[in-house]
Design an enzyme around this catalytic site. Structure first.
Site, PDB file in Angstrom:
ATOM      1  N   TYR A  66       0.853  -1.194   0.000  1.00 38.17           N
ATOM      2  CA  TYR A  66       0.000   0.000   0.000  1.00 38.17           C
ATOM      3  C   TYR A  66       0.889   1.245   0.000  1.00 38.17           C
ATOM      4  O   TYR A  66       1.367   1.697   1.037  1.00 38.17           O
ATOM      5  CB  TYR A  66      -0.920   0.030   1.221  1.00 38.17           C
ATOM      6  CG  TYR A  66      -1.912  -1.106   1.312  1.00 38.17           C
ATOM      7  CD1 TYR A  66      -2.201  -1.922   0.220  1.00 38.17           C
ATOM      8  CD2 TYR A  66      -2.568  -1.366   2.500  1.00 38.17           C
ATOM      9  CE1 TYR A  66      -3.112  -2.957   0.315  1.00 38.17           C
ATOM     10  CE2 TYR A  66      -3.491  -2.403   2.612  1.00 38.17           C
ATOM     11  CZ  TYR A  66      -3.760  -3.193   1.518  1.00 38.17           C
ATOM     12  OH  TYR A  66      -4.655  -4.227   1.630  1.00 38.17           O
ATOM     13  N   SER A 212     -13.131  -5.551   1.249  1.00 35.89           N
ATOM     14  CA  SER A 212     -14.186  -5.085   0.336  1.00 35.89           C
ATOM     15  C   SER A 212     -15.567  -5.462   0.881  1.00 35.89           C
ATOM     16  O   SER A 212     -16.410  -5.992   0.163  1.00 35.89           O
ATOM     17  CB  SER A 212     -13.994  -5.677  -1.067  1.00 35.89           C
ATOM     18  OG  SER A 212     -14.747  -4.969  -2.020  1.00 35.89           O
ATOM     19  N   PRO A 213     -15.808  -5.198   2.185  1.00 35.40           N
ATOM     20  CA  PRO A 213     -17.046  -5.690   2.813  1.00 35.40           C
ATOM     21  C   PRO A 213     -18.311  -5.008   2.317  1.00 35.40           C
ATOM     22  O   PRO A 213     -19.408  -5.507   2.544  1.00 35.40           O
ATOM     23  CB  PRO A 213     -16.820  -5.393   4.303  1.00 35.40           C
ATOM     24  CG  PRO A 213     -15.881  -4.237   4.323  1.00 35.40           C
ATOM     25  CD  PRO A 213     -14.967  -4.457   3.150  1.00 35.40           C
ATOM     26  N   GLN A 216     -17.120  -2.314  -2.739  1.00 40.87           N
ATOM     27  CA  GLN A 216     -16.715  -1.005  -3.287  1.00 40.87           C
ATOM     28  C   GLN A 216     -17.809   0.059  -3.155  1.00 40.87           C
ATOM     29  O   GLN A 216     -17.921   0.958  -3.980  1.00 40.87           O
ATOM     30  CB  GLN A 216     -16.307  -1.147  -4.767  1.00 40.87           C
ATOM     31  CG  GLN A 216     -15.234  -2.176  -5.035  1.00 40.87           C
ATOM     32  CD  GLN A 216     -13.889  -1.818  -4.403  1.00 40.87           C
ATOM     33  OE1 GLN A 216     -13.673  -0.703  -3.968  1.00 40.87           O
ATOM     34  NE2 GLN A 216     -12.993  -2.784  -4.345  1.00 40.87           N
ATOM     35  N   GLY A 217     -18.618  -0.058  -2.108  1.00 40.08           N
ATOM     36  CA  GLY A 217     -19.645   0.955  -1.853  1.00 40.08           C
ATOM     37  C   GLY A 217     -21.002   0.644  -2.432  1.00 40.08           C
ATOM     38  O   GLY A 217     -21.980   1.357  -2.151  1.00 40.08           O
ATOM     39  N   LEU A 219     -23.032  -1.719  -1.681  1.00 41.16           N
ATOM     40  CA  LEU A 219     -23.984  -2.097  -0.635  1.00 41.16           C
ATOM     41  C   LEU A 219     -24.478  -0.907   0.188  1.00 41.16           C
ATOM     42  O   LEU A 219     -25.385  -1.054   1.002  1.00 41.16           O
ATOM     43  CB  LEU A 219     -23.367  -3.161   0.276  1.00 41.16           C
ATOM     44  CG  LEU A 219     -23.319  -4.563  -0.341  1.00 41.16           C
ATOM     45  CD1 LEU A 219     -22.360  -5.466   0.413  1.00 41.16           C
ATOM     46  CD2 LEU A 219     -24.717  -5.180  -0.370  1.00 41.16           C
ATOM     47  N   GLY A 221     -26.013   1.459  -1.193  1.00 40.68           N
ATOM     48  CA  GLY A 221     -27.247   1.844  -1.874  1.00 40.68           C
ATOM     49  C   GLY A 221     -27.195   3.197  -2.550  1.00 40.68           C
ATOM     50  O   GLY A 221     -28.112   3.567  -3.291  1.00 40.68           O
ATOM     51  N   LYS A 222     -26.114   3.964  -2.350  1.00 40.12           N
ATOM     52  CA  LYS A 222     -26.088   5.330  -2.901  1.00 40.12           C
ATOM     53  C   LYS A 222     -26.061   5.335  -4.420  1.00 40.12           C
ATOM     54  O   LYS A 222     -26.602   6.254  -5.056  1.00 40.12           O
ATOM     55  CB  LYS A 222     -24.901   6.113  -2.337  1.00 40.12           C
ATOM     56  CG  LYS A 222     -23.520   5.581  -2.714  1.00 40.12           C
ATOM     57  CD  LYS A 222     -22.426   6.390  -2.025  1.00 40.12           C
ATOM     58  CE  LYS A 222     -21.044   5.855  -2.372  1.00 40.12           C
ATOM     59  NZ  LYS A 222     -19.974   6.624  -1.675  1.00 40.12           N
TER      60      LYS A 222
END
Length: 326
Positions: A66, A212-213, A216-217, A219, A221-222
């Site tokens: 990283y 990645s729970p 990548q976003g 989930l 809902g946005k």
């Protein structure tokens, strides 16, 4: 969050929060994978680490790759700036195996410790299953580092079930155990349940660290509520199938139910999705959501404040199986 919510971390003596903080975002735009995220200021990084700690998150996951060590340094700086309020924090990092042999593990450990500026390596992980050495030889080198006091526990990342067994067997020869396997896992990607990885983890007492729970976003809902947001995503993740119109339509039933449960628990869809992860398999799964803004860290913390019912966990699993990557 009280100590009663901490969990034993698999085959170790560590007591960790069910959520840790993934620190890939602290790469400062450096190195091979650092450009995946926008560059964060030192101030923002410090705020994210402080909010996480204040909310009960007591461990941080970083890696050599990283930002070529930048993430490790930024994490260490943030923890050191917090002084006594960071006491009791735990650090996990990873050795990058690609194009290397296991002999590189002892050669790079001092650099890891230098970058971490006094912070102990509570968990050292082999980042990928691909190197010029066997998993067994990698584990033997890791075991030597434990004996030398340079690391405390040994984990792996992206390992198959077979490689998990191989790694644990090699560590047992040194009186140690494999502690964790860090893999992609979320409500839209449950492949480890079919591949034998989850089964092996439970049999061996190994923790699954879910990266990645939130897919990548997705989930959160946005993107379902405002598809225009997809155009604003920086980096290569915007091309993932889940962000396309068909992908968002396919996963909408799951988002709808997450939103309904979010109202019940005075939470967000993201928090419900994280809560499912850390409770669906007893205490086997820990998760490491990232945070690139301070309010993301606050979101993470709140995900540990409630517990979905068994029926709700089962219902979400059934819906996700119908619309996710089962």
């Amino acid at each position: 969050m009280g100590a009663e919510l901490l969990r034993r971390f698999g085959n170790s003596d560590l007591q960790l929060s069910p959520l840790g903080l993934g620190c890939w975002q602290f790469s400062k735009g450096s190195g091979m994978v650092g450009k995946f995220w926008p560059v964060l200021s030192d101030e923002v990084i410090h705020d994210i680490v402080r909010i996480s700690l204040e909310g009960g998150i007591n461990w941080f996951d970083t890696a050599e790759v990283y930002g070529g060590g930048q993430s490790e340094e930024m994490l260490a700086d943030a923890l050191n700036a917090l002084g006594d309020s960071a006491a009791g924090a735990h650090v996990a990092t990873k050795w990058w195996p690609i194009m290397r042999t296991s002999a590189n593990i002892p050669k790079t450990i001092d650099e890891r410790l230098r970058r971490l500026k006094g912070w102990a390596i509570d968990l050292h992980q082999v980042h990928q299953p691909y190197s010029f050495s066997s998993a067994a030889n990698e584990m033997r080198e890791m075991a030597k580092l434990v004996k030398q006091g340079k690391i405390k526990h040994v984990g792996v990342s992206n390992f198959s079930a077979a490689k998990m067994y191989e790694a644990d067997k090699a560590l047992r020869e040194s009186g140690l155990r494999l502690v964790s396997n860090q893999v992609k896992y979320n409500l839209l990607d449950r492949r480890i349940e079919q591949s034998g990885v989850m089964e092996a983890a439970k049999e061996l007492g190994v923790v699954i660290i879910a990266y990645s729970p939130l897919e990548q976003g997705i989930l959160s809902g946005k993107f379902h509520k405002n598809p225009e947001l997809v155009k604003q995503i920086q980096g290569p993740r915007k091309w993932a199938g889940g962000f396309k119109t068909g992908g968002l339509k396919r996963t909408l039933p799951l988002i709808t139910r997450l939103d309904e449960l979010a109202v019940k628990y005075e939470a967000s869809a993201s928090q419900v999705a994280l809560n499912w992860l850390i409770h669906a398999h007893g205490e086997t799964v820990f998760a490491i959501p990232g945070a690139s803004k301070p309010h993301h860290a606050q979101e993470n913390v709140k995900a540990m404040r409630f517990v979905l019912s068994k029926d709700e966990i089962s219902e979400l699993a059934a819906i996700s199986a119908a619309c996710g990557r089962a």
